[in-house]
Design a protein around this motif. Structure first.
Motif, mmCIF file in Angstrom:
data_model
loop_
_atom_site.group_PDB
_atom_site.id
_atom_site.type_symbol
_atom_site.label_atom_id
_atom_site.label_comp_id
_atom_site.label_asym_id
_atom_site.label_seq_id
_atom_site.Cartn_x
_atom_site.Cartn_y
_atom_site.Cartn_z
ATOM 1 N N SER A 45 30.063 89.019 43.148
ATOM 2 C CA SER A 45 30.107 90.018 44.224
ATOM 3 C C SER A 45 29.130 89.691 45.339
ATOM 4 N N LEU A 49 22.878 94.321 41.412
ATOM 5 C CA LEU A 49 23.270 95.655 40.985
ATOM 6 C C LEU A 49 22.189 96.681 41.302
ATOM 7 N N THR A 54 27.454 102.541 43.148
ATOM 8 C CA THR A 54 28.526 102.066 42.275
ATOM 9 C C THR A 54 29.368 103.223 41.776
ATOM 10 N N ASP A 56 32.069 103.900 38.822
ATOM 11 C CA ASP A 56 32.656 103.378 37.592
ATOM 12 C C ASP A 56 33.879 104.225 37.264
ATOM 13 N N LEU A 68 25.344 99.575 33.688
ATOM 14 C CA LEU A 68 25.146 99.483 35.135
ATOM 15 C C LEU A 68 23.882 100.231 35.553
ATOM 16 N N ALA A 73 21.665 100.155 39.116
ATOM 17 C CA ALA A 73 22.705 100.655 40.009
ATOM 18 C C ALA A 73 22.657 102.182 40.066
ATOM 19 N N VAL A 75 24.939 105.049 39.921
ATOM 20 C CA VAL A 75 26.313 105.121 39.431
ATOM 21 C C VAL A 75 26.870 106.540 39.478
ATOM 22 N N LEU A 114 30.114 98.999 45.258
ATOM 23 C CA LEU A 114 30.799 98.374 44.129
ATOM 24 C C LEU A 114 31.643 99.417 43.412
ATOM 25 N N THR A 116 33.844 99.646 39.829
ATOM 26 C CA THR A 116 34.075 98.924 38.577
ATOM 27 C C THR A 116 35.156 99.616 37.745
#
Length: 269
Positions: A45, A49, A54, A56, A68, A73, A75, A114, A116
């Motif tokens: 990427s 992180l 992010t 998820d 993560l 990150a 998240v 990001l 995921t």
């Protein structure tokens, strides 16, 4: 009259929903992911992180979300299933979680670095989920998809796969919800009028293993949608036979599960 296509769609949806009844077993028995996978996500990427905003998606019980977070990150988890979301909240009570799915992300545009999907992209409709990911990602952000897959070049694993196919009387039967998983971009983005450009797509395979008690391995098998939807009687019959088979292979009662994590990363324009 239901068409063959409609029947396949209905069966796929049933398998996707099935995890809600097995969330506790899923959390206890399913494998995690190795540190090398997260290293690969950063590498492909092009960003660390740590500090990455992010999302998820299909977070399930929080296996990937926890990893993560441990890498720094920030998240936000998205999960459609009530049972899985309840287990997630028990496991990660301080992590933000919203109900939703990848086909219609309940998020503002251009807000994530990001996105995921750990073991969950194959439950989406890529024609909807891919544009949604691009909408939510910031320019230069990344969409990372990955799956733990059984290492089929390991003899006992290949033999177990054959036993699963024989048990269900279907040459295509396997634990993966979307069939045989590969790193073929066309497979995972089928039907898109504008699929990801090759120069924005990167792939990697990460092999790893874990040693677990035989009971944990059998619970792992039972937590897969193929077994859940076929019911307790069918699953119990297979697991009883499998216990005998694997006791001969692993007489000390510890099973070495070997996985190839398939990782696909697409960078947003």
């Amino acid at each position: 009259m239901t068409s063959p296509t409609e029947s396949l769609v209905s069966a796929h949806a049933e398998r996707a929903r099935s995890f809600n009844s097995a969330a506790a077993v899923y959390a206890a028995a399913r494998p995690s992911y190795p540190p090398a996978l997260l290293d690969a996500v950063e590498d492909l990427s092009g960003r660390p992180l740590a500090g990455a905003r992010t999302v998820d998606v299909g977070a399930g019980t929080g296996i990937a979300t926890a990893l993560l977070k441990n890498r720094g990150a920030s998240v936000l988890a998205v999960e459609p299933g009530a049972g899985m979301a309840a287990q997630f909240r028990r496991t990660l009570p301080d992590t933000p979680l919203i109900r939703g799915d990848g086909n219609h992300l309940p998020l503002a545009s251009a807000t994530a670095d990001l996105i995921t999907y750990a073991q969950s992209w194959h439950w989406t409709d890529p024609a909807l989920a891919y544009p949604e990911a691009l909408r939510v990602l910031r320019p230069g952000g990344a969409l990372a998809l990955w799956w733990n897959t059984d290492a089929q070049d390991v003899p006992w694993i290949a033999e177990q796969a054959d036993r699963i196919r024989r048990h269900f009387g279907d040459a295509r039967a396997n634990k993966a919800g979307g069939g045989t998983l590969t790193l073929d971009t066309e497979e995972h983005f089928a039907g898109l009028p504008f699929p990801p450009a090759p120069e924005r797509t990167a792939r990697r395979v990460v092999r790893w293993s874990r040693r677990v008690p035989l009971d944990t391995h059998l619970a792992n098998i039972a937590s897969h949608s193929l077994f859940i939807v076929h019911g307790e009687e069918s699953t119990r019959a297979f697991l009883d036979q499998e216990r005998a088979q694997l006791t001969a292979v692993f007489p000390d009662g510890l099973v070495e599960e070997i996985y190839d994590v398939l990782l696909l990363v697409v960078t947003a324009p």
